[in-house]
Design a protein around this motif. Sequence first.
Motif, mmCIF file in Angstrom:
data_model
loop_
_atom_site.group_PDB
_atom_site.id
_atom_site.type_symbol
_atom_site.label_atom_id
_atom_site.label_comp_id
_atom_site.label_asym_id
_atom_site.label_seq_id
_atom_site.Cartn_x
_atom_site.Cartn_y
_atom_site.Cartn_z
ATOM 1 N N GLY A 12 1.098 -1.111 -0.498
ATOM 2 C CA GLY A 12 -0.071 -0.112 -0.078
ATOM 3 C C GLY A 12 1.317 1.379 -0.130
ATOM 4 N N SER A 62 2.771 1.365 -3.595
ATOM 5 C CA SER A 62 1.640 1.759 -4.215
ATOM 6 C C SER A 62 1.138 3.148 -4.601
ATOM 7 C CB SER A 62 0.166 1.431 -4.085
ATOM 8 O OG SER A 62 -0.941 1.471 -5.324
ATOM 9 N N ALA A 63 0.774 3.819 -3.748
ATOM 10 C CA ALA A 63 1.506 5.111 -3.278
ATOM 11 C C ALA A 63 2.035 6.177 -3.315
ATOM 12 C CB ALA A 63 0.694 5.352 -1.459
ATOM 13 N N SER A 72 -5.376 -0.207 -5.860
ATOM 14 C CA SER A 72 -5.436 0.641 -5.826
ATOM 15 C C SER A 72 -6.401 1.992 -6.622
ATOM 16 C CB SER A 72 -4.341 1.083 -7.388
ATOM 17 O OG SER A 72 -3.416 0.621 -7.492
ATOM 18 N N PRO A 122 -7.998 3.591 -2.975
ATOM 19 C CA PRO A 122 -7.530 4.905 -2.547
ATOM 20 C C PRO A 122 -7.625 6.132 -3.701
ATOM 21 C CG PRO A 122 -6.262 3.017 -2.204
ATOM 22 C CD PRO A 122 -7.922 2.105 -3.204
ATOM 23 N N ALA A 170 -2.067 2.539 1.688
ATOM 24 C CA ALA A 170 -2.803 3.491 0.537
ATOM 25 C C ALA A 170 -3.573 4.389 0.806
ATOM 26 C CB ALA A 170 -3.062 1.936 -0.635
ATOM 27 N N CYS A 192 -1.860 7.401 2.293
ATOM 28 C CA CYS A 192 -0.783 7.900 1.615
ATOM 29 C C CYS A 192 -0.988 8.406 0.535
ATOM 30 C CB CYS A 192 0.005 5.968 1.713
ATOM 31 S SG CYS A 192 0.589 6.124 3.398
ATOM 32 N N THR A 193 -1.996 8.006 -0.492
ATOM 33 C CA THR A 193 -2.576 8.399 -1.611
ATOM 34 C C THR A 193 -3.338 9.672 -1.348
ATOM 35 O OG1 THR A 193 -2.845 6.053 -2.196
ATOM 36 C CG2 THR A 193 -3.758 8.485 -3.531
#
Length: 409
Positions: free
Chosen positions: A22, A25-26, A136, A139, A267, A270-271
């Motif tokens: 996660g 990914s971000a 994805s 988020p 995630a 962070c996103t």
Amino acid sequence: MRFYQKIFQTYWNPYVAISLAGVLSALYFGATGTVWAVTGEFTRLGGHVLQWFGVDTSKWAYFNLIKMQGSPLTRTDGWIVIGMLIGALITVLLSNSFKIRVPQQKRRLLQGFVGGVIAGFGARLALGCNLAAFFSGVPQFSFHAWLFMLATAAGTYIGVKIVMTKWWRGKPNLKPVSQAQLQATPSGKKRSVQPWVGLIVILVFLAIVITFTIQGKHLLAVAALAGLGFGILIERGQICFTSAFRDQWISGRAVMTKAIAVGMIVATVCTFFYIHNGIPALIKPAAPSTLLGGLLFGIGIVMAGGCETGMMYRMMEGQVLYIFVGLGNLVGATLLAFAWDHLGFYNTLVQGWQPINLLKSWGETVGLLGTLAMLGLWWLSAHWWSRHYKFGRGLQVKSDAFVARPMKE
């Protein structure tokens, strides 16, 4: 040595692995403005294959939508896929566990291929698989990701019903193993080569990343490193979205489900930081195609025995079945690219439906807190389900007032 054994001789806690995925990914979104995705590249590869055979795909609307310029070696999505495969292969080799495995029932190869076709078709109809349209997508605060999740859950239920039938399972093909065959299993000497091969592979891969950096191809270098990280995490964490949905229907087991929910919470937070600071979120249409695509994807991944992430790391472990699943994915995604405009799928299932950004619809604060609350509710629901599911009998509550239909023998 103990550190090496802890990293490569045991699988990682799924909560840790998926939470790290996660975060990664971000970070990848923050660095490139794109998301962790794989099936779009599978579709482009299918388009390249058609072009090799002389098919003119220049006017296919779907290929124009996902952009066909370049090759997997010159696209960031291409290096995400390559990096994931290499990352998974490296950890398999370093853990000395690569082994060619062929299903005893050869029908499993065909079943895996068919499941892969359905999953690939559904994923691209929904404009993403369990990564871009789910892990994805949520988020990114795209409402379509929630529709995809619900449809995928329903699809996996149908998939479980299919694979539990006698005609699907077929007759058991158990064969006795002789003492000689037991002794012929890979010797420690033979397999001890694997970690050295893994070390060479990672050095070559890092040399490629350094070359990209020197050449100023920074996005490719970032994509390659991110893909490598994702590959390591999905293999070491045995991250499988199929397991997260399917296991709840079959046994009530919800460890992977809860771990994925936690990883998506990480995630999302962070996103949100990057979106709040100006990077545009990637929002996709919340359309009937999302629901139908998710449903087909859920059915397909259960029939195939693995989603895109599970397929990729199992392929690198030497499981031949997942080569057929991967081929099926490629075929299914390419078929959808044809059906998109040639068979009217876009006009019927997508046209007129709009993307819904929860941060804009609800406001940033409510959008963030609402998304986290829904993920928390999903975790609680999975936990409740696992506590009240009786293996072989279905869902039960104390009064037995609500009892799911028992699984047939």
